[in-house]
Scaffold this motif. Structure first.
Motif, PDB file in Angstrom:
ATOM      1  N   UNK A 182     114.700  58.382 -23.914  1.00 51.87           N
ATOM      2  CA  UNK A 182     114.817  59.740 -24.449  1.00 51.87           C
ATOM      3  C   UNK A 182     116.138  59.845 -25.223  1.00 51.87           C
ATOM      4  N   UNK A 183     116.299  60.953 -25.954  1.00 46.66           N
ATOM      5  CA  UNK A 183     117.548  61.194 -26.684  1.00 46.66           C
ATOM      6  C   UNK A 183     118.745  61.198 -25.721  1.00 46.66           C
ATOM      7  N   UNK A 184     118.563  61.814 -24.546  1.00 48.35           N
ATOM      8  CA  UNK A 184     119.648  61.875 -23.555  1.00 48.35           C
ATOM      9  C   UNK A 184     120.038  60.473 -23.088  1.00 48.35           C
ATOM     10  N   UNK A 185     119.029  59.631 -22.895  1.00 44.18           N
ATOM     11  CA  UNK A 185     119.332  58.265 -22.433  1.00 44.18           C
ATOM     12  C   UNK A 185     120.021  57.455 -23.538  1.00 44.18           C
ATOM     13  N   UNK A 186     119.608  57.701 -24.782  1.00 42.98           N
ATOM     14  CA  UNK A 186     120.254  57.014 -25.917  1.00 42.98           C
ATOM     15  C   UNK A 186     121.727  57.424 -25.979  1.00 42.98           C
ATOM     16  N   UNK A 187     121.982  58.712 -25.787  1.00 42.66           N
ATOM     17  CA  UNK A 187     123.359  59.214 -25.810  1.00 42.66           C
ATOM     18  C   UNK A 187     124.166  58.619 -24.656  1.00 42.66           C
ATOM     19  N   UNK A 188     123.522  58.500 -23.501  1.00 45.44           N
ATOM     20  CA  UNK A 188     124.203  57.975 -22.318  1.00 45.44           C
ATOM     21  C   UNK A 188     124.604  56.497 -22.514  1.00 45.44           C
ATOM     22  N   UNK A 189     123.648  55.675 -22.954  1.00 42.95           N
ATOM     23  CA  UNK A 189     123.967  54.242 -23.148  1.00 42.95           C
ATOM     24  C   UNK A 189     125.029  54.087 -24.237  1.00 42.95           C
ATOM     25  N   UNK A 190     124.851  54.834 -25.332  1.00 44.24           N
ATOM     26  CA  UNK A 190     125.794  54.699 -26.456  1.00 44.24           C
ATOM     27  C   UNK A 190     127.205  55.119 -26.027  1.00 44.24           C
ATOM     28  N   UNK A 191     127.296  56.178 -25.247  1.00 40.76           N
ATOM     29  CA  UNK A 191     128.621  56.644 -24.792  1.00 40.76           C
ATOM     30  C   UNK A 191     129.245  55.638 -23.826  1.00 40.76           C
ATOM     31  N   UNK A 192     128.411  55.026 -23.003  1.00 35.48           N
ATOM     32  CA  UNK A 192     128.916  53.987 -22.082  1.00 35.48           C
ATOM     33  C   UNK A 192     129.535  52.841 -22.882  1.00 35.48           C
ATOM     34  N   UNK A 193     128.818  52.404 -23.931  1.00 32.70           N
ATOM     35  CA  UNK A 193     129.320  51.271 -24.732  1.00 32.70           C
ATOM     36  C   UNK A 193     130.594  51.682 -25.460  1.00 32.70           C
ATOM     37  N   UNK A 194     130.596  52.883 -26.021  1.00 27.10           N
ATOM     38  CA  UNK A 194     131.722  53.369 -26.831  1.00 27.10           C
ATOM     39  C   UNK A 194     132.923  53.785 -25.949  1.00 27.10           C
ATOM     40  N   UNK A 195     132.646  54.199 -24.714  1.00 30.92           N
ATOM     41  CA  UNK A 195     133.724  54.577 -23.797  1.00 30.92           C
ATOM     42  C   UNK A 195     133.956  56.081 -23.723  1.00 30.92           C
ATOM     43  N   UNK A 196     133.455  56.828 -24.695  1.00 33.76           N
ATOM     44  CA  UNK A 196     133.576  58.294 -24.712  1.00 33.76           C
ATOM     45  C   UNK A 196     132.487  58.824 -25.642  1.00 33.76           C
ATOM     46  N   UNK A 197     132.073  60.089 -25.438  1.00 35.90           N
ATOM     47  CA  UNK A 197     130.908  60.570 -26.195  1.00 35.90           C
ATOM     48  C   UNK A 197     131.217  61.316 -27.494  1.00 35.90           C
ATOM     49  N   UNK A 198     132.508  61.539 -27.811  1.00 34.34           N
ATOM     50  CA  UNK A 198     132.827  62.513 -28.869  1.00 34.34           C
ATOM     51  C   UNK A 198     132.513  62.055 -30.289  1.00 34.34           C
ATOM     52  N   UNK A 199     132.277  60.767 -30.520  1.00 27.17           N
ATOM     53  CA  UNK A 199     131.779  60.324 -31.825  1.00 27.17           C
ATOM     54  C   UNK A 199     130.260  60.185 -31.823  1.00 27.17           C
ATOM     55  N   UNK A 200     129.723  59.559 -30.761  1.00 32.74           N
ATOM     56  CA  UNK A 200     128.275  59.295 -30.773  1.00 32.74           C
ATOM     57  C   UNK A 200     127.457  60.591 -30.714  1.00 32.74           C
ATOM     58  N   UNK A 201     127.959  61.616 -29.992  1.00 35.92           N
ATOM     59  CA  UNK A 201     127.161  62.854 -29.864  1.00 35.92           C
ATOM     60  C   UNK A 201     126.947  63.542 -31.224  1.00 35.92           C
ATOM     61  N   UNK A 202     128.000  63.802 -32.012  1.00 36.08           N
ATOM     62  CA  UNK A 202     127.735  64.409 -33.334  1.00 36.08           C
ATOM     63  C   UNK A 202     127.013  63.459 -34.287  1.00 36.08           C
ATOM     64  N   UNK A 203     127.258  62.141 -34.174  1.00 42.34           N
ATOM     65  CA  UNK A 203     126.532  61.212 -35.051  1.00 42.34           C
ATOM     66  C   UNK A 203     125.031  61.300 -34.773  1.00 42.34           C
ATOM     67  N   UNK A 204     124.678  61.497 -33.502  1.00 45.20           N
ATOM     68  CA  UNK A 204     123.267  61.586 -33.117  1.00 45.20           C
ATOM     69  C   UNK A 204     122.668  62.943 -33.519  1.00 45.20           C
ATOM     70  N   UNK A 205     123.416  64.016 -33.241  1.00 41.03           N
ATOM     71  CA  UNK A 205     122.839  65.366 -33.364  1.00 41.03           C
ATOM     72  C   UNK A 205     123.204  66.084 -34.658  1.00 41.03           C
ATOM     73  N   UNK A 206     124.276  65.618 -35.328  1.00 42.61           N
ATOM     74  CA  UNK A 206     124.767  66.305 -36.520  1.00 42.61           C
ATOM     75  C   UNK A 206     125.609  67.504 -36.142  1.00 42.61           C
ATOM     76  N   UNK A 207     126.354  68.045 -37.118  1.00 43.97           N
ATOM     77  CA  UNK A 207     127.163  69.240 -36.906  1.00 43.97           C
ATOM     78  C   UNK A 207     128.355  68.988 -35.998  1.00 43.97           C
ATOM     79  N   UNK A 208     128.836  70.071 -35.391  1.00 47.54           N
ATOM     80  CA  UNK A 208     129.948  69.946 -34.443  1.00 47.54           C
ATOM     81  C   UNK A 208     129.381  69.978 -33.034  1.00 47.54           C
TER      82      UNK A 208
END
Ligand code: HSE
Length: 292
Positions: A110-136
């Motif tokens: 799911x989108x949530x799981x994609x965000x979770x794995x990506x944030x784990x790899x990146x170490x924090x969610x503040x870039x991957x979340x807007x890249x995934x969803x757009x906007x702020x």
């Protein structure tokens, strides 16, 4: 062939350390397919064309999580987001890899799981979340999960990225941060980050200047960037709405009124007097996020 288009991101937005980010309209495009055998990576410097490539490593992590045994992989890269400049280039590789792998493996996540794995790899969610969803997007980690909320910024704003000719790794830029902060610095940031979010939602752009202030990271990181204090002062003098270090730096991000026609030429003239070469890019918010 899977094609993934991912926007650049500016993280932290001043005081929102590791929790605020905005997607902007520079893009990386990745074209990915499963092939019979081997690994083929095209379109980037030789140093990235191997098993250590971040897109490929992120794909492997995603395949493992799903339990999919992949064959060979071909990746073609068209990079417009500058590398190691605080504009979310690594987040784009991580997210692009995870999204492509998920698609190859049959869209199991799911989108949530994609965000979770990506944030784990990146170490924090503040870039991957807007890249995934757009906007702020505001994003936080709670236990193992990521929770995020998209903020609708009213029209009237544009951005100007001042991008120097040198790289700064997130690792090096995090290494200069203290392991503990005084209570008053925490209070200072709670106020500024709340003001940033509410001022943006309400279109109170005159408050952004104050809301860009922070006590958690910018003052420590500024010492790694030649002419940082002078550039920040110049941007403030030139009637910007706000100015902050983009992500872990070294790019400096300026917020401007949409109809500002003077800033670009004036800052270009100023930065041309400095020792480093600074390229100046006018940018807008990307409200769409990743496009597959
Ligand atoms: N929030 C992160 C940092 C962004 O400031 O270190 C960099 O990727």
């Amino acid at each position: 062939m899977i094609s993934v288009k991912i926007p650049a991101t500016t993280a932290n937005v001043g005081p929102g350390f590791d929790c605020l980010g905005i997607a902007l309209d520079i893009y990386n495009n990745f074209f990915v397919e499963e092939i019979e055998d081997g690994l083929v990576i095209e379109g980037c410097d030789d140093e990235y064309c191997n098993e250590d490539n971040l897109i490929y490593k992120s794909m492997k992590k995603c395949f493992q999580r799903i339990g999919y045994k992949h064959k060979g992989i071909r990746i073609k890269i068209e990079n417009d987001i500058p590398i190691s400049r605080g504009l979310g280039s690594s987040a784009s590789c991580v997210l692009g890899g995870v999204i492509a792998a998920n698609k190859i493996a049959g869209n199991k996540l799911s989108k949530d799981e994609i965000l979770k794995i990506s944030s784990e790899i990146e170490g924090h969610p503040d870039n991957v979340a807007p890249a995934l969803l757009g906007g702020m997007v505001t994003s936080i980690k709670e236990g193992d999960d990521i929770y995020c909320s998209k903020i609708n910024i009213p029209k009237g704003l544009k951005f100007c990225a001042l991008i120097p000719d040198f790289k700064l790794s997130t690792e090096k830029s995090r290494a200069v941060l203290p392991s503990e902060i005084p209570y008053k610095d925490g209070v200072f940031n709670v106020g500024r980050v709340s003001l940033m979010v509410s001022a943006l939602i309400n279109g109170q752009f005159d408050l952004i200047k104050l809301a860009c202030k922070d006590s958690l990271h910018q003052k420590y990181r500024g010492s790694l960037i030649k002419d940082y204090d002078n550039i920040i002062k110049k941007c403030k003098d030139l009637d910007s709405i706000g100015v902050f270090l983009s992500g872990a730096g070294p790019t400096i991000m300026v917020m401007l009124k949409e109809n500002d026609i003077n800033f670009y030429n004036k800052i270009q003239k100023y930065t041309s007097t400095l020792d480093n070469k600074w390229s100046i890019k006018e940018l807008n918010i990307d409200n769409k996020g990743i496009d597959v």
